[in-house]
Write a protein that holds these residues in place. Structure first.
Motif, PDB file in Angstrom:
ATOM      1  N   THR A   1       8.863   1.347   0.451  1.00  0.00           N
ATOM      2  CA  THR A   1       9.086   2.635  -0.228  1.00  0.00           C
ATOM      3  C   THR A   1       8.245   2.721  -1.490  1.00  0.00           C
ATOM      4  OG1 THR A   1      11.332   2.830   0.661  1.00  0.00           O
ATOM      5  CG2 THR A   1      10.824   4.113  -1.320  1.00  0.00           C
ATOM      6  N   HIS A   2       8.215   1.631  -2.267  1.00  0.00           N
ATOM      7  CA  HIS A   2       7.387   1.607  -3.478  1.00  0.00           C
ATOM      8  C   HIS A   2       5.905   1.706  -3.119  1.00  0.00           C
ATOM      9  CE1 HIS A   2      10.654   0.947  -6.248  1.00  0.00           C
ATOM     10  NE2 HIS A   2      11.059  -0.141  -5.606  1.00  0.00           N
ATOM     11  N   LEU A   3       5.513   1.001  -2.081  1.00  0.00           N
ATOM     12  CA  LEU A   3       4.115   1.056  -1.664  1.00  0.00           C
ATOM     13  C   LEU A   3       3.749   2.434  -1.138  1.00  0.00           C
ATOM     14  CD1 LEU A   3       3.801  -2.429   0.067  1.00  0.00           C
ATOM     15  CD2 LEU A   3       2.696  -1.694  -2.066  1.00  0.00           C
ATOM     16  N   ALA A   4       4.687   3.089  -0.448  1.00  0.00           N
ATOM     17  CA  ALA A   4       4.425   4.445   0.047  1.00  0.00           C
ATOM     18  C   ALA A   4       4.247   5.414  -1.115  1.00  0.00           C
ATOM     19  CB  ALA A   4       5.569   4.901   0.944  1.00  0.00           C
ATOM     20  N   ALA A   5       5.025   5.222  -2.186  1.00  0.00           N
ATOM     21  CA  ALA A   5       4.874   6.083  -3.360  1.00  0.00           C
ATOM     22  C   ALA A   5       3.484   5.917  -3.964  1.00  0.00           C
ATOM     23  CB  ALA A   5       5.950   5.747  -4.391  1.00  0.00           C
ATOM     24  N   ASP A   6       3.013   4.679  -4.031  1.00  0.00           N
ATOM     25  CA  ASP A   6       1.660   4.418  -4.509  1.00  0.00           C
ATOM     26  C   ASP A   6       0.631   5.071  -3.588  1.00  0.00           C
ATOM     27  OD1 ASP A   6      -0.550   3.362  -5.801  1.00  0.00           O
ATOM     28  OD2 ASP A   6      -0.400   1.430  -4.789  1.00  0.00           O
TER      29      ASP A   6
ATOM     30  N   HIS B   1      -5.103   4.346  -4.965  1.00  0.00           N
ATOM     31  CA  HIS B   1      -5.666   3.236  -4.219  1.00  0.00           C
ATOM     32  C   HIS B   1      -7.038   3.659  -3.713  1.00  0.00           C
ATOM     33  CE1 HIS B   1      -4.802   5.405  -0.440  1.00  0.00           C
ATOM     34  NE2 HIS B   1      -3.690   5.767  -1.060  1.00  0.00           N
ATOM     35  N   THR B   2      -7.836   2.711  -3.331  1.00  0.00           N
ATOM     36  CA  THR B   2      -9.213   2.983  -2.908  1.00  0.00           C
ATOM     37  C   THR B   2      -9.239   3.917  -1.703  1.00  0.00           C
ATOM     38  OG1 THR B   2      -9.865   0.791  -3.668  1.00  0.00           O
ATOM     39  CG2 THR B   2     -11.362   1.917  -2.145  1.00  0.00           C
ATOM     40  N   GLY B   3      -9.998   4.995  -1.794  1.00  0.00           N
ATOM     41  CA  GLY B   3     -10.193   5.878  -0.662  1.00  0.00           C
ATOM     42  C   GLY B   3      -9.258   7.061  -0.620  1.00  0.00           C
TER      43      GLY B   3
ATOM     44  N   VAL C   1       3.856   9.792   3.080  1.00  0.00           N
ATOM     45  CA  VAL C   1       4.640   8.803   3.823  1.00  0.00           C
ATOM     46  C   VAL C   1       6.069   8.775   3.301  1.00  0.00           C
ATOM     47  CG1 VAL C   1       4.853   6.370   4.456  1.00  0.00           C
ATOM     48  CG2 VAL C   1       2.585   7.419   4.236  1.00  0.00           C
ATOM     49  N   GLU C   2       7.012   8.827   4.228  1.00  0.00           N
ATOM     50  CA  GLU C   2       8.426   8.669   3.907  1.00  0.00           C
ATOM     51  C   GLU C   2       8.958   7.454   4.657  1.00  0.00           C
ATOM     52  OE1 GLU C   2      12.804  10.789   4.608  1.00  0.00           O
ATOM     53  OE2 GLU C   2      10.964  11.732   5.354  1.00  0.00           O
TER      54      GLU C   2
END
Length: 585
Positions: A77-82, A88-90, A96-97
């Motif tokens: 979930t934290h990575l999806a928020a990022d 992030h690159t690109g 994403v949920e």
């Protein structure tokens, strides 16, 4: 931790729409497979879809729903928020949920082969183990899911116990010495009790069955040893992970056996960081273990969503995301840990403990069937021969046939769980008027309170008190017919209904029904939708096994002959193995 579920509007989708959605997914197997092949080519060329995605209009608005195993859902979930923020690159190509949904829930929602609470729809699925992917691929129509061949995290199974118990361990533990595999050897011979989460809903539990099965191997009597292992595990099965972890606190200061919980490294780490309950330590079984591999699985045929899913997959396997995954107690895809998280003082090791193979889909199915069949309750009526011949001595034992039989039946009681329903008849000739049998103890659950004690205690006392009838003949056939009719008439659909006959084996009642007439009556009485099986165990050197074998065969049962009371455990386990073989057939 316990079972956690996310919620969304999809949780309230009507059943017709859910069925229609599943039909669409099942009909897209070729498209999913083709896309997976295309991704493989792109990856082989060093291309992850960046050029194609950046050239598509509206890519940033593509929604991507991800159903992930509850324990990995928070970090995802934290990575999806990022990912959604574009930091992030690109850049990004989707919103994403991530929802935490039990892996078994998702699998059973697609196959209809087990319990599910719904709310499992998604375009991407990240279960805790490839085991569930195999279940879906085997049981769902067409290709309901397609694996990308990628894992986003890993976590090997370990043993978790209190710190003191780990320090006291004298012998290295391996999967072949973790659980009792010999009948009536007594759990007292093991200083610990293994606890597993229900394999029907847990990868760690299901993998434990596979690991124990592999450890036993194909040696002689392997099936009965495996059944003994399953019975031992079922005595301490937990509904979920949270229930399993409470065992550590309950037994920390008691004189009970040391608990050993089969959990993943990450689950052990989560428990240790909560700071509640007794201190724990991790033990790695010798000879390797199974690893939860968190595969990245596609469940969509929409090209734009497929491409968005590929971009999120590439993001999760990137260096920064893998670092975050390691910080949450997982191993990254190369089995690297964060040593400041999985610390040595808690027993964690930086090196992987050794990989054991994933069981095949057929093996997985057989393991679940065996577990479920043994969980099915037992309803057993035991009829014991008290004829005069039971007063004869069994050579080499110093015991009479009656004493051998009573001791064997008493030992056999220890193999059954407290909710098993059991009763007792005795038989010779004309014990109750013209009847050759007499009810000694009615059929009741073993834990039922009876006259200040339990049914188990009442049965034990009754078996111990059995006495041969001097000069009494053996009214075997009439008794079997009467008992079989009783069990059929009082059949319980939620139980395995069995008639157990303990005798010196020979019918010598001149007024009895003949063997051929008995077989005809049994065939007439047998109902396929209300099956009652006869299990016959005979004692003594003069036993003619053929009549009992024919009687047992007429009801899909089995007949055994022995003079050694210590063999009763193996015989009872053979009975359980027979139940499983019938189920698999």
């Amino acid at each position: 931790m316990g079972r956690h579920r996310g919620t969304s509007a999809d949780d309230h989708v009507s059943e017709p729409r859910r069925r229609a959605s599943r039909r669409r997914r099942r009909g897209t197997g070729r498209a999913l497979a083709a896309f997976a092949a295309a991704l493989a080519i792109l990856v082989g060329l060093g291309v992850t879809g960046y050029f194609v995605l950046d050239g598509r209009s509206g890519c940033e608005d593509t929604p991507l729903q991800v159903a992930a195993a509850p324990e990995i859902a928070p970090v995802l979930t934290h990575l999806a928020a990022d990912f959604n923020s574009g930091e992030h690159t690109g850049g990004r190509c989707a919103t994403v949920e991530v929802r935490g949904v039990d892996s078994a829930d998702v699998a059973y929602s697609m196959t209809g082969a087990g319990p599910t609470t719904g709310g499992a729809d998604s375009q991407v699925w990240i279960p805790d183990s490839t085991l569930w992917v195999k279940v879906v691929q085997r049981d769902a129509d067409d290709n309901a899911v397609v694996s990308t061949g990628t894992s986003v995290a890993r976590s090997p199974l370990v043993l978790v116990t209190t710190a003191g118990n780990a320090a006291d361990a004298e012998t290295p533990l391996s999967w072949d010495n973790l659980v009792q595999t010999e009948a009536l050897a007594g759990q007292e011979s093991l200083p610990y009790q293994v606890h597993v989460v229900d394999p029907v809903n847990s990868s760690s539990g299901l993998a434990t069955l596979a690991l124990v099965s592999n450890a036993i191997g194909d040696e002689e009597a392997a099936q009965t040893r495996f059944i003994a292992a399953l019975q031992g595990l079922q005595k301490s099965v937990a509904a979920d992970e949270e229930a399993a972890l409470t065992v550590l606190g309950e037994t920390a200061d008691s004189e009970e056996k040391a608990p050993l919980l089969v959990l993943s490294e990450q689950a052990a780490w989560r428990h240790s960081t909560e700071g509640s309950g007794p201190g724990t330590s991790v033990v790695y079984p010798e000879g390797g273990t199974y690893t939860l591999d968190y595969p990245y699985v596609l469940r969509t045929d929409d090209p734009e969503v497929q491409l968005a899913a590929e971009r999120f997959r590439a993001f999760l396997t990137g260096q920064e995301a893998q670092q975050a995954i390691r910080a949450d107690g997982f191993r990254s895809t190369d089995d690297t840990i964060d040593p400041t998280v999985l610390t040595e003082d808690l027993g964690f090791r930086s090196e992987h403990p050794g990989e054991l193979p994933v069981p095949s889909d057929q093996a997985t199915r057989s393991l679940i069937q065996a577990w479920n069949q043994l969980k099915l309750g037992t309803r057993l009526l035991t009829v014991v021969d008290i004829s005069g011949s039971m007063a004869e001595f069994v050579p080499g034992t110093g015991l009479t046939r009656m004493q051998v039989t009573s001791a064997a039946a008493t030992q056999g009681l220890t193999l059954f769980p407290p909710d098993a329903e059991m009763g007792l008849w005795e038989f010779s000739v004309r014990l109750d008027g013209d009847l050759d049998h007499r009810e000694t103890v009615p059929i009741r659950p073993l834990d039922t309170e009876v006259d200040g004690g339990t049914q188990h205690e009442v049965l034990t006392a009754a078996l111990t008190g059995l006495q041969p009838k001097p000069d009494g003949d053996t009214g075997l056939y009439d008794t079997i017919l009467a008992a079989y009719q009783e069990m059929t008439e009082t059949y319980r659909a939620d139980r395995v209904n069995t008639l157990l006959v303990l005798t010196d084996g020979n019918n010598d009642d001149d007024d009895s029904i003949s063997l051929e007439d008995l077989l005809v009556r049994l065939e007439e009485t047998y109902l396929p939708d209300r099956p009652v099986s006869i299990i016959a165990i005979s004692f003594g050197p003069d036993v003619d096994p053929e009549p009992l074998e024919r009687i047992a065969e007429a009801t899909n049962g089995a007949a055994y002959a022995t003079e050694d009371p210590t063999e009763i455990g193996e015989i009872f386990l053979s009975v359980f193995a027979l139940r499983i073989s019938d189920q698999e057939g």
